[in-house]
Design an enzyme around this catalytic site. Sequence first.
Site, short mmCIF file in Angstrom:
data_model
loop_
_atom_site.label_atom_id
_atom_site.label_comp_id
_atom_site.label_asym_id
_atom_site.label_seq_id
_atom_site.Cartn_x
_atom_site.Cartn_y
_atom_site.Cartn_z
N LYS A 1 0.87 -1.19 0.00
CA LYS A 1 0.00 0.00 0.00
C LYS A 1 0.90 1.22 0.00
O LYS A 1 2.03 1.17 0.50
CB LYS A 1 -0.89 0.01 1.26
CG LYS A 1 -2.18 0.76 1.08
CD LYS A 1 -3.21 -0.07 0.33
CE LYS A 1 -4.50 0.64 0.11
NZ LYS A 1 -5.51 -0.25 -0.49
N GLY B 1 -22.76 3.72 -4.51
CA GLY B 1 -21.62 4.10 -5.35
C GLY B 1 -21.23 2.96 -6.26
O GLY B 1 -22.08 2.15 -6.66
N ASN B 2 -19.95 2.88 -6.58
CA ASN B 2 -19.48 1.89 -7.56
C ASN B 2 -19.82 0.46 -7.13
O ASN B 2 -20.40 -0.31 -7.89
CB ASN B 2 -17.97 2.06 -7.77
CG ASN B 2 -17.38 0.95 -8.60
OD1 ASN B 2 -16.84 -0.02 -8.08
ND2 ASN B 2 -17.54 1.03 -9.91
N GLY C 1 -25.05 2.32 0.81
CA GLY C 1 -24.17 2.85 -0.23
C GLY C 1 -24.86 2.80 -1.58
O GLY C 1 -25.70 1.91 -1.82
P1 NAD Z 1 -18.14 5.24 -3.77
O1 NAD Z 1 -17.48 6.49 -3.33
O2 NAD Z 1 -18.37 5.00 -5.23
O3 NAD Z 1 -19.58 5.12 -3.05
C1 NAD Z 1 -19.71 5.24 -1.67
C2 NAD Z 1 -21.21 5.28 -1.34
O4 NAD Z 1 -21.34 5.26 0.08
C3 NAD Z 1 -21.93 6.53 -1.83
O5 NAD Z 1 -23.21 6.19 -2.28
C4 NAD Z 1 -22.04 7.38 -0.56
O6 NAD Z 1 -23.16 8.25 -0.59
C5 NAD Z 1 -22.22 6.31 0.48
N1 NAD Z 1 -21.92 6.72 1.84
C6 NAD Z 1 -20.83 7.36 2.30
N2 NAD Z 1 -20.96 7.58 3.62
C7 NAD Z 1 -22.13 7.03 4.00
C8 NAD Z 1 -22.83 6.92 5.22
N3 NAD Z 1 -22.32 7.40 6.36
N4 NAD Z 1 -24.04 6.30 5.23
C9 NAD Z 1 -24.57 5.81 4.10
N5 NAD Z 1 -23.96 5.89 2.91
C10 NAD Z 1 -22.75 6.48 2.86
O7 NAD Z 1 -17.28 4.06 -3.12
P2 NAD Z 1 -17.15 2.56 -3.61
O8 NAD Z 1 -16.01 2.47 -4.59
O9 NAD Z 1 -18.48 2.03 -3.97
O10 NAD Z 1 -16.60 1.86 -2.27
C11 NAD Z 1 -17.47 1.51 -1.22
C12 NAD Z 1 -16.71 0.65 -0.21
O11 NAD Z 1 -16.18 -0.50 -0.85
C13 NAD Z 1 -15.51 1.31 0.47
O12 NAD Z 1 -15.40 0.79 1.78
C14 NAD Z 1 -14.34 0.82 -0.37
O13 NAD Z 1 -13.11 0.85 0.36
C15 NAD Z 1 -14.78 -0.60 -0.63
N6 NAD Z 1 -14.14 -1.20 -1.79
C16 NAD Z 1 -14.28 -0.67 -3.03
C17 NAD Z 1 -13.68 -1.29 -4.12
C18 NAD Z 1 -13.87 -0.76 -5.51
O14 NAD Z 1 -13.38 -1.40 -6.45
N7 NAD Z 1 -14.58 0.34 -5.71
C19 NAD Z 1 -12.91 -2.46 -3.94
C20 NAD Z 1 -12.79 -3.00 -2.66
C21 NAD Z 1 -13.41 -2.37 -1.59
#
Ligand code: NAD
Length: 428
Positions: A107, A221-222, A219
């Site tokens: 990391k 998001g992605n 959530g």
């Molecule tokens: P993102 O930024 O695309 O989406 C995050 C979502 O969480 C958004 O909809 C946001 O509104 C919501 N959110 C944030 N704070 C919140 C709260 N207090 N209550 C409710 N909703 C809340 O992020 P992502 O890429 O979807 O990642 C989400 C999680 O998955 C993170 O923990 C990330 O570390 C983990 N993750 C992501 C990936 C990846 O490939 N994107 C891979 C492994 C792990």
Amino acid sequence: MQDQSFNPFHMAQAQFDHVADLLELDKSARQLLRNPMREYHFNIPVRMDGGAVEVFRGFRVQHNDARGPGKGGIRFHPQETINTVRALAMWMTWKCAVVDIPLGGSKGGVICDPHNLSAREQEQLCRGWVRQVARDVGPLADVPAPDVMTSAQHMLWMLDEYETIHGAKYPGFITGKPVGMGGSLGRREATGYGVIYTVREALRELDLQPQNTLASVQGFGNVSQYAIELFNEMGGKVICVSCWDQDDQTSYTFRKNSGIVLEELRSITDHFGGISKDRAKDLGYEVLPGEAWLEQEADILMPAAIENQITKDNVEKIHSRVRIIAEGANGPTTPEADQVIHKRNIFLIPDFLANAGGVTCSYFEQVQSNINYFWEKEDVLGRLDTKMTAAFQAVSEMAKKRNLYMREAAYVISVNRVAQACKDRGWI
Ligand code: NAD
């Protein structure tokens, strides 16, 4: 603001110690795996737009590379600390091992706030980071990727600097590149789809049909959106999603008992994954408090937002109907809440297994970049399914064989694989 007294590396070490006891690891294995193999701490001088030079602190931690080159993101964050980077590097080692990809754990990070940096300053920071570690990372040594507040653009600047220093093209040096510039098709979907491949297998074990199940998701998001997409395709229904509201600085849950409509919500979502309350109401959604997602009468809960969301204060609110929790987010469950989930016999798919689709697809990107031949999306997703399914089955079999909780079983498999690789190499 981050709690300065919380040391994530101590937490990662405590988790490791627990598994080391279960595995009865010997002293040398414990000593080797408890701490990173190597770490680099360095200064990155950047000439700012105003003409003055500012010096930023950067890190790269290589926790263990016995199973292959290190893999792990680079975070740009004002509260970055070396202990966060150490913990995340260790967790990457376990994540790569649980899905059985030939990579170790690394990391990196820079203490900075990209919101206050111009594009030119960010480019200089990326190039400066690479100049400091150009001899210690690389396609056959340690492969970075995007993470918190770093993007595909940052990865391309870093790649360009690395190739300039080494005088040749090395697209496999870094992942998270845009499609067309060495990125992989399917990366966008990979983490969310990966979560659902594991949910599908858990449903099979519990003898539940996806078309008869309801899910509630935190959530939008992605990870969450692609998890919902595939879950819907399998016939499952998502009754609510919860997300963060930038304007109100709080979260809300959006519920539709007939099932949320993904495209409808996507069309009223900003690029931070926040949903417009007024427009959702117009579309017939109930708008509830942020934590309501946890209390729903659903079969599956998917925390896919941020860390520390299921805690000792709210875990008892989980409905008795819930059979599966799939941790799409990293660290959504605190250790106290985890004990309650374990006692209630809810089938838990732990974060570093459930969300390993992302790193697995990054590995595929690395492979495609190294051979300079790019696969069709169906190929990528098919291979992803194979890897995720095999990983799930190995963990589930271990849990049954040794009567372990799924989180413990996943750790036992990972730590054992890494310790074995160290032994086979003659390190311990
Ligand atoms: P993102 O930024 O695309 O989406 C995050 C979502 O969480 C958004 O909809 C946001 O509104 C919501 N959110 C944030 N704070 C919140 C709260 N207090 N209550 C409710 N909703 C809340 O992020 P992502 O890429 O979807 O990642 C989400 C999680 O998955 C993170 O923990 C990330 O570390 C983990 N993750 C992501 C990936 C990846 O490939 N994107 C891979 C492994 C792990």
